[in-house]
Motif scaffolding. Structure first.
Motif, PDB file in Angstrom:
ATOM      1  N   THR A   1       0.795  -1.227   0.000  1.00  0.00           N
ATOM      2  CA  THR A   1       0.000   0.000   0.000  1.00  0.00           C
ATOM      3  C   THR A   1       0.835   1.288   0.000  1.00  0.00           C
ATOM      4  OG1 THR A   1      -0.069  -0.215   2.376  1.00  0.00           O
ATOM      5  CG2 THR A   1      -1.970  -1.063   1.165  1.00  0.00           C
ATOM      6  N   LEU A   2       2.129   1.151  -0.023  1.00  0.00           N
ATOM      7  CA  LEU A   2       2.986   2.347  -0.012  1.00  0.00           C
ATOM      8  C   LEU A   2       3.352   2.701  -1.452  1.00  0.00           C
ATOM      9  CD1 LEU A   2       4.239   4.056   2.275  1.00  0.00           C
ATOM     10  CD2 LEU A   2       6.278   2.642   2.085  1.00  0.00           C
ATOM     11  N   ASN A   3       2.887   3.875  -1.930  1.00  0.00           N
ATOM     12  CA  ASN A   3       3.151   4.191  -3.337  1.00  0.00           C
ATOM     13  C   ASN A   3       4.559   4.744  -3.543  1.00  0.00           C
ATOM     14  OD1 ASN A   3       3.111   6.994  -2.878  1.00  0.00           O
ATOM     15  ND2 ASN A   3       0.897   7.085  -3.176  1.00  0.00           N
ATOM     16  N   MET A   4       4.972   4.778  -4.811  1.00  0.00           N
ATOM     17  CA  MET A   4       6.341   5.187  -5.133  1.00  0.00           C
ATOM     18  C   MET A   4       6.605   6.632  -4.733  1.00  0.00           C
ATOM     19  SD  MET A   4       8.104   2.672  -6.254  1.00  0.00           S
ATOM     20  CE  MET A   4       9.554   3.422  -6.940  1.00  0.00           C
ATOM     21  N   LYS A   5       5.572   7.481  -4.861  1.00  0.00           N
ATOM     22  CA  LYS A   5       5.771   8.901  -4.535  1.00  0.00           C
ATOM     23  C   LYS A   5       6.156   9.047  -3.052  1.00  0.00           C
ATOM     24  CE  LYS A   5       2.933  12.850  -4.497  1.00  0.00           C
ATOM     25  NZ  LYS A   5       1.506  12.843  -4.209  1.00  0.00           N
ATOM     26  N   ASP A   6       5.371   8.404  -2.186  1.00  0.00           N
ATOM     27  CA  ASP A   6       5.644   8.476  -0.740  1.00  0.00           C
ATOM     28  C   ASP A   6       6.972   7.803  -0.404  1.00  0.00           C
ATOM     29  OD1 ASP A   6       3.415   9.908  -0.130  1.00  0.00           O
ATOM     30  OD2 ASP A   6       2.177   8.163   0.298  1.00  0.00           O
ATOM     31  N   LEU A   7       7.176   6.661  -1.049  1.00  0.00           N
ATOM     32  CA  LEU A   7       8.409   5.908  -0.772  1.00  0.00           C
ATOM     33  C   LEU A   7       9.643   6.745  -1.123  1.00  0.00           C
ATOM     34  CD1 LEU A   7       9.158   3.114   0.212  1.00  0.00           C
ATOM     35  CD2 LEU A   7       9.053   2.293  -2.140  1.00  0.00           C
ATOM     36  N   ARG A   8       9.587   7.403  -2.294  1.00  0.00           N
ATOM     37  CA  ARG A   8      10.727   8.249  -2.720  1.00  0.00           C
ATOM     38  C   ARG A   8      10.934   9.402  -1.749  1.00  0.00           C
ATOM     39  NH1 ARG A   8       8.715   7.530  -8.423  1.00  0.00           N
ATOM     40  NH2 ARG A   8      10.050   5.893  -9.280  1.00  0.00           N
ATOM     41  N   ARG A   9       9.805   9.967  -1.275  1.00  0.00           N
ATOM     42  CA  ARG A   9       9.888  11.106  -0.342  1.00  0.00           C
ATOM     43  C   ARG A   9      10.524  10.657   0.982  1.00  0.00           C
ATOM     44  NH1 ARG A   9       5.938  12.781   3.130  1.00  0.00           N
ATOM     45  NH2 ARG A   9       4.372  11.495   2.109  1.00  0.00           N
ATOM     46  N   PHE A  10      10.058   9.543   1.501  1.00  0.00           N
ATOM     47  CA  PHE A  10      10.609   9.053   2.777  1.00  0.00           C
ATOM     48  C   PHE A  10      12.078   8.641   2.634  1.00  0.00           C
ATOM     49  CE2 PHE A  10       6.070   7.912   3.897  1.00  0.00           C
ATOM     50  CZ  PHE A  10       5.960   8.800   4.944  1.00  0.00           C
ATOM     51  N   ALA A  11      12.415   8.072   1.473  1.00  0.00           N
ATOM     52  CA  ALA A  11      13.771   7.513   1.301  1.00  0.00           C
ATOM     53  C   ALA A  11      14.804   8.588   0.944  1.00  0.00           C
ATOM     54  CB  ALA A  11      13.760   6.448   0.215  1.00  0.00           C
ATOM     55  N   SER A  12      14.348   9.756   0.496  1.00  0.00           N
ATOM     56  CA  SER A  12      15.259  10.825   0.082  1.00  0.00           C
ATOM     57  C   SER A  12      16.269  11.116   1.210  1.00  0.00           C
ATOM     58  CB  SER A  12      14.430  12.074  -0.232  1.00  0.00           C
ATOM     59  OG  SER A  12      15.286  13.130  -0.511  1.00  0.00           O
ATOM     60  N   PRO A  13      17.563  11.313   0.931  1.00  0.00           N
ATOM     61  CA  PRO A  13      18.208  11.536  -0.369  1.00  0.00           C
ATOM     62  C   PRO A  13      18.533  10.257  -1.164  1.00  0.00           C
ATOM     63  CG  PRO A  13      19.826  11.726   1.374  1.00  0.00           C
ATOM     64  CD  PRO A  13      18.511  11.457   2.042  1.00  0.00           C
ATOM     65  N   ALA A  14      18.157   9.081  -0.637  1.00  0.00           N
ATOM     66  CA  ALA A  14      18.391   7.866  -1.429  1.00  0.00           C
ATOM     67  C   ALA A  14      17.471   7.926  -2.658  1.00  0.00           C
ATOM     68  CB  ALA A  14      18.068   6.634  -0.595  1.00  0.00           C
ATOM     69  N   THR A  15      18.005   7.566  -3.814  1.00  0.00           N
ATOM     70  CA  THR A  15      17.192   7.656  -5.037  1.00  0.00           C
ATOM     71  C   THR A  15      16.922   6.287  -5.674  1.00  0.00           C
ATOM     72  OG1 THR A  15      19.212   8.112  -6.238  1.00  0.00           O
ATOM     73  CG2 THR A  15      17.832  10.025  -5.692  1.00  0.00           C
ATOM     74  N   LEU A  16      17.663   5.282  -5.209  1.00  0.00           N
ATOM     75  CA  LEU A  16      17.428   3.936  -5.753  1.00  0.00           C
ATOM     76  C   LEU A  16      16.323   3.289  -4.912  1.00  0.00           C
ATOM     77  CD1 LEU A  16      21.150   2.931  -6.282  1.00  0.00           C
ATOM     78  CD2 LEU A  16      19.448   3.251  -8.080  1.00  0.00           C
ATOM     79  N   VAL A  17      15.093   3.498  -5.346  1.00  0.00           N
ATOM     80  CA  VAL A  17      13.939   3.105  -4.538  1.00  0.00           C
ATOM     81  C   VAL A  17      13.055   2.132  -5.331  1.00  0.00           C
ATOM     82  CG1 VAL A  17      11.906   4.016  -3.349  1.00  0.00           C
ATOM     83  CG2 VAL A  17      14.017   5.322  -3.342  1.00  0.00           C
ATOM     84  N   PHE A  18      12.657   1.031  -4.686  1.00  0.00           N
ATOM     85  CA  PHE A  18      11.945  -0.039  -5.404  1.00  0.00           C
ATOM     86  C   PHE A  18      10.804  -0.594  -4.568  1.00  0.00           C
ATOM     87  CE2 PHE A  18      16.340   0.194  -6.557  1.00  0.00           C
ATOM     88  CZ  PHE A  18      16.305   0.209  -7.944  1.00  0.00           C
ATOM     89  N   LYS A  19       9.845  -1.178  -5.294  1.00  0.00           N
ATOM     90  CA  LYS A  19       8.799  -1.962  -4.636  1.00  0.00           C
ATOM     91  C   LYS A  19       8.952  -3.392  -5.116  1.00  0.00           C
ATOM     92  CE  LYS A  19       4.503  -0.777  -4.022  1.00  0.00           C
ATOM     93  NZ  LYS A  19       3.150  -0.178  -4.051  1.00  0.00           N
ATOM     94  N   ALA A  20       8.920  -4.334  -4.175  1.00  0.00           N
ATOM     95  CA  ALA A  20       9.058  -5.740  -4.558  1.00  0.00           C
ATOM     96  C   ALA A  20       8.032  -6.579  -3.793  1.00  0.00           C
ATOM     97  CB  ALA A  20      10.470  -6.244  -4.228  1.00  0.00           C
ATOM     98  N   ALA A  21       7.576  -7.635  -4.453  1.00  0.00           N
ATOM     99  CA  ALA A  21       6.592  -8.520  -3.804  1.00  0.00           C
ATOM    100  C   ALA A  21       7.060  -9.975  -3.839  1.00  0.00           C
ATOM    101  CB  ALA A  21       5.233  -8.379  -4.492  1.00  0.00           C
ATOM    102  N   PRO A  22       8.038 -10.301  -2.974  1.00  0.00           N
ATOM    103  CA  PRO A  22       8.417 -11.718  -2.896  1.00  0.00           C
ATOM    104  C   PRO A  22       7.316 -12.487  -2.169  1.00  0.00           C
ATOM    105  CG  PRO A  22       9.663 -10.418  -1.311  1.00  0.00           C
ATOM    106  CD  PRO A  22       8.746  -9.462  -2.009  1.00  0.00           C
ATOM    107  N   LEU A  23       7.147 -13.734  -2.488  1.00  0.00           N
ATOM    108  CA  LEU A  23       6.112 -14.565  -1.857  1.00  0.00           C
ATOM    109  C   LEU A  23       6.799 -15.647  -1.013  1.00  0.00           C
ATOM    110  CD1 LEU A  23       3.758 -14.724  -4.983  1.00  0.00           C
ATOM    111  CD2 LEU A  23       3.699 -13.128  -3.068  1.00  0.00           C
TER     112      LEU A  23
END
Ligand SMILES: NC(=O)c1ccc[n+]([C@@H]2O[C@H](COP(=O)([O-])OP(=O)(O)OC[C@H]3O[C@@H](n4cnc5c(N)ncnc54)[C@H](OP(=O)(O)O)[C@@H]3O)[C@@H](O)[C@H]2O)c1
Length: 258
Positions: free
Chosen positions: A95-117
């Protein structure tokens, strides 16, 4: 590589187990204390794994950081954390979108979403990953099959399909129980169902035919496969699966649009 996990639940345990089985080159793995039972067990089993109480310390000491907490607490936890430039940040939270994830992770820019099972612990199963990146793909391909989304919309579609796991297992349990209720030995019933679905998965994996044509090929005219499928179609079982997948997609999309 020094990797840290914030949230040591079911999926973190499966990923770490898979990475060790694949002999991935990991210098150090830091995990959060929560869940206590899981973190203790992992650290006891694997000498490279260390439990760290403070989430910020996990970030400070890792060059790859994985966020694997339940969706309800993810934003609250991220608000208090500071990432470093050059860090790779991977979120398992649907439920965490890329926009929020990028904002929280800044200044890190290599940001990903993954769904391992959970099957990654046996180095199997799809891992939906967005965006595509050679290094991140390479790590996750060690423990499963990376399926890269081309954009966030497609990522939401691909995540939707991961909701099919429990339904598939429920179908297996239904087949198995049908036998058990008729006094077939439980071990025998499970063996039958397991080898049936394993054989079918193997065929699906290796066959160059499209899945729809396999459905046709695996029915004999007027046979019992044809009859059961026709009856289930008449009962609209597959229409209902389609309809409910749309509902799951809407839920993922809504959470990601917020
Ligand atoms: N399971 C799957 O198949 C799957 C697949 C793809 C994505 N995901 C996503 O991955 C995430 C984790 O799923 P899961 O199945 O592993 O869930 P889980 O077993 O419930 O694990 C969630 C973990 O987060 C921990 N946590 C809560 N607050 C924390 C904090 N402040 N600091 C550190 N850890 C904290 C919980 O610890 P406590 O137990 O102590 O509260 C728990 O260990 C979820 O967002 C889920 O949607 C799961």
């Amino acid at each position: 590589m020094k990797i840290g996990f914030i949230g040591t639940g079911k999926i973190t345990t499966s990923v770490i187990t898979g990475l060790f089985r694949s002999k991935a080159n990991l210098k150090q793995i830091l995990i959060s204390e929560r869940s206590k039972k899981n973190s203790r067990a992992l650290a006891k089993r694997l000498k490279q794994v260390k439990v760290v109480k403070d989430n910020q310390e996990i970030i400070n000491r890792s060059n790859w950081v994985v966020l694997a907490v339940v969706p309800t607490v993810a934003k609250k936890i991220l608000q208090d954390l500071k990432f470093k430039k050059g860090q790779t940040v991977i979120s398992f939270v649907s439920t965490l979108n890329m926009k929020d994830l990028r904002r929280f992770a800044s200044p890190a820019t290599l940001v990903f979403k993954a769904a391992p099972l959970p099957m990654v612990e046996s180095k199997l199963g799809p891992i939906v990953l967005y965006p595509s990146n050679n290094k991140v793909n390479a790590l996750f391909n060690k423990i499963g099959t990376v399926i890269n989304a081309k954009n966030e919309k497609e990522n939401n579609y691909l995540w939707t399909l991961t909701a099919g796991m429990a339904t598939y297992l429920e179908l297996c349990a239904t087949l198995e129980n049908w036998l058990v209720q008729r006094k077939v030995n439980t071990t025998k019933a499970k063996r039958l169902v397991t080898s049936l679905v394993f054989g079918l998965s193997h065929t699906l994996l290796l066959s160059k035919q499209d899945t729809r044509s396999l459905v046709k090929e695996y029915q004999t005219k007027k046979g019992i496969n044809e009859e059961l499928l026709l009856r289930l179609k008449k009962d609209k079982v597959f229409d209902k699966i389609n309809k409910n997948l749309n509902t799951i997609f809407a839920r993922i999309k809504k959470a990601n649009d917020q």
